[in-house]
Design an enzyme around this catalytic site. Structure first.
Site, PDB file in Angstrom:
ATOM      1  N   LYS A  39       9.479  -0.467   9.473  1.00 23.13           N
ATOM      2  CA  LYS A  39      10.535   0.551   9.402  1.00 23.13           C
ATOM      3  C   LYS A  39      10.587   1.137   7.991  1.00 23.13           C
ATOM      4  O   LYS A  39       9.989   0.588   7.052  1.00 23.13           O
ATOM      5  CB  LYS A  39      11.877  -0.089   9.760  1.00 23.13           C
ATOM      6  CG  LYS A  39      12.335  -1.168   8.776  1.00 23.13           C
ATOM      7  CD  LYS A  39      13.525  -1.943   9.311  1.00 23.13           C
ATOM      8  CE  LYS A  39      13.966  -3.021   8.338  1.00 23.13           C
ATOM      9  NZ  LYS A  39      14.959  -3.932   8.935  1.00 23.13           N
ATOM     10  N   TYR A 269      20.771  12.305 -22.172  1.00 21.55           N
ATOM     11  CA  TYR A 269      22.129  12.690 -21.747  1.00 21.55           C
ATOM     12  C   TYR A 269      23.170  11.699 -22.240  1.00 21.55           C
ATOM     13  O   TYR A 269      22.976  10.477 -22.137  1.00 21.55           O
ATOM     14  CB  TYR A 269      22.204  12.739 -20.217  1.00 21.55           C
ATOM     15  CG  TYR A 269      21.527  13.940 -19.624  1.00 21.55           C
ATOM     16  CD1 TYR A 269      21.948  15.229 -19.928  1.00 21.55           C
ATOM     17  CD2 TYR A 269      20.455  13.779 -18.742  1.00 21.55           C
ATOM     18  CE1 TYR A 269      21.321  16.336 -19.366  1.00 21.55           C
ATOM     19  CE2 TYR A 269      19.830  14.872 -18.174  1.00 21.55           C
ATOM     20  CZ  TYR A 269      20.267  16.152 -18.492  1.00 21.55           C
ATOM     21  OH  TYR A 269      19.641  17.241 -17.932  1.00 21.55           O
ATOM     22  N   MET A 317      16.890  12.896 -14.065  1.00 21.49           N
ATOM     23  CA  MET A 317      16.376  13.190 -12.728  1.00 21.49           C
ATOM     24  C   MET A 317      14.846  13.084 -12.684  1.00 21.49           C
ATOM     25  O   MET A 317      14.291  12.491 -11.755  1.00 21.49           O
ATOM     26  CB  MET A 317      16.828  14.588 -12.291  1.00 21.49           C
ATOM     27  CG  MET A 317      16.507  14.892 -10.848  1.00 21.49           C
ATOM     28  SD  MET A 317      16.989  16.545 -10.355  1.00 21.49           S
ATOM     29  CE  MET A 317      18.761  16.441 -10.359  1.00 21.49           C
TER      30      MET A 317
HETATM   31  C1  LIG Z   1      14.510  -5.206   8.804  1.00 19.12           C
HETATM   32  C2  LIG Z   1      14.609  -6.194   9.879  1.00 19.12           C
HETATM   33  C3  LIG Z   1      13.746  -7.295   9.903  1.00 19.12           C
HETATM   34  C4  LIG Z   1      12.781  -7.613   8.787  1.00 19.12           C
HETATM   35  O1  LIG Z   1      13.480  -8.224   7.731  1.00 19.12           O
HETATM   36  P1  LIG Z   1      12.736  -8.763   6.425  1.00 19.12           P
HETATM   37  O2  LIG Z   1      13.779  -9.491   5.672  1.00 19.12           O
HETATM   38  O3  LIG Z   1      12.251  -7.552   5.707  1.00 19.12           O
HETATM   39  O4  LIG Z   1      11.619  -9.619   6.866  1.00 19.12           O
HETATM   40  C5  LIG Z   1      13.805  -8.127  11.010  1.00 19.12           C
HETATM   41  N1  LIG Z   1      14.678  -7.895  12.021  1.00 19.12           N
HETATM   42  C6  LIG Z   1      15.537  -6.853  12.005  1.00 19.12           C
HETATM   43  C7  LIG Z   1      16.486  -6.668  13.152  1.00 19.12           C
HETATM   44  C8  LIG Z   1      15.539  -5.980  10.941  1.00 19.12           C
HETATM   45  O5  LIG Z   1      16.397  -4.957  10.935  1.00 19.12           O
END
Ligand SMILES: *Cc1c(COP(=O)(O)O)cnc(C)c1O
Length: 376
Positions: A39, A269, A317
């Protein structure tokens, strides 16, 4: 001097990702299926490239958060199973079918709605049902009888998995994980007696794998962070790690200019840095718009010429200034390392996160797309 590929770039070692995946597989053994979490563009590493390597290494399951992320992987040619963990909006139901994505269903209401959609189409949609065992986020809190009834009432769907997620998996001062395991194991047992026995049961992300919490593995695990080379440190006293993984991403930035600031001169800044001595500074072609946290202002470090040197003043930035008084050899056109290793010195995402008051996940996912990904 060095020829820079761009202002700021991330070098990602696909070999290291493959090695991390093999380390996970060796730890869990052949009876537990890994669902590789890619993801958020594989935590900033590039989901298309990372998933291609994982598939080559034999990964049969990928896991993403959204239907869009799943579609991106399908369009890139991924053929394996794709679990969509956090997206059950009705407007996405058709895409689940078209792209053969496997949704996680989070409530019995969603189960009814998805069944209604599926009943108008040929073929059944497989899904994994999420149980809220104490995370207090997504997942049903219904009891076994209600869950079994809802599953029976959804004949156009196929329950392939039952899953939960831990809130405190690296916290060995808390009994929460054991409680969640108990709740999940008991519920799955009751469901089995009611005739609901899905193929996969899963609960563990990286930490329960890395610290060998085998009773939480069931027959599938969902590692993300570990694939990218990270395991969270534990709180309290816990077991040794059984997993050896290394970071796969190195983040670099070019030096745009070097200059001398006299004692008493200020930098950036708000003039929050005032030079106590004549100071040689380097202006880096990276800023918070690249994902270098503004909270590293006047407190972060980078590696220049193999030495740890401080960030001076505010991260802006597009620019960041560092003190290179002790690196006389650094020149404009050279590169410095924001994340990674030079010789004996290294900074990883966990160390940067500590300096910025956040977590390593946030550091990795926060590296913006304008930081070019270079695969090595
Ligand atoms: C992101 C996620 C994982 C993976 O977690 P890690 O700590 O990165 O291994 C597993 N299960 C769910 C439901 C997640 O959202």
């Amino acid at each position: 001097m060095n020829r820079l590929p761009c202002r700021s770039w991330a070098e990602i070692s696909l070999q290291q990702i493959a090695a991390n995946f093999r380390a996970v597989r060796a730890a869990i053994g052949p009876k537990v299926e890994p669902a590789c979490v890619v993801k958020a563009d594989a935590y900033g590493h590039g989901a298309i490239e990372v998933s291609r390597v994982l598939e080559t290494e034999g990964a049969r399951w990928l896991a993403v958060s959204s239907v869009d992320e799943g579609v991106t992987l399908r369009e890139a040619g991924r053929k394996g199973r794709i679990l969509v963990m956090a997206d059950c909006f009705p407007f996405n139901y058709p895409a689940l079918l078209v792209h053969d994505l496997t949704p996680v269903v989070h409530s019995l209401e969603d189960l009814r709605a998805l069944n209604h959609f599926a009943s108008g189409h040929v073929g059944r949609i497989s899904y994994h049902l999420k149980i809220d065992t104490g995370m207090g986020r997504l997942g049903t809190r219904a009891d076994a009888a209600r869950i079994a009834a809802a599953i029976c009432a959804a004949p156009s769907l196929e329950v392939e998995g039952m899953m939960t997620h831990f809130a405190s998996a690296a916290d060995y001062t808390s009994p929460q994980t054991e409680r969640q395991i108990d709740v999940f194991t008991r519920l799955c047992g009751e469901l089995k007696k009611l005739g609901v026995a899905p193929r996969y049961l899963h609960a563990s992300s990286t930490n329960p794998v890395a610290y060998g919490r085998r009773e939480a593995w069931y027959n599938m695990v969902r590692p993300g962070h570990a694939l990218y080379g990270y395991v969270s440190p534990i709180r309290g006293i816990g077991p040794d790690r059984i997993l050896d993984v290394q970071p796969a991403l190195t983040w670099k930035a070019g030096v745009l200019a070097i200059k001398q600031v006299p004692a008493g001169g200020t930098v950036g800044y708000g003039a929050i840095f005032r030079a106590p001595r004549p100071t040689r500074i380097a202006i880096l072609a990276v800023g918070y718009a690249d994902g270098l946290s503004h909270r590293l202002s006047a407190r972060g470090s980078v590696i220049a010429c193999g030495r740890l040197v401080p960030i001076l003043g505010a991260v802006s930035m597009d620019l960041t200034t560092i003190d290179v008084t002790d690196c006389p050899e650094l020149r404009a056109g050279d590169a410095v390392t924001l994340l990674g290793t030079e010789g004996e010195v290294s900074i990883n995402a966990q160390q940067m996160a500590r300096m910025a008051g956040t977590i390593s996940y946030d550091v990795l996912c926060g590296i913006r797309t304008r930081v070019k990904r270079v695969y090595v």
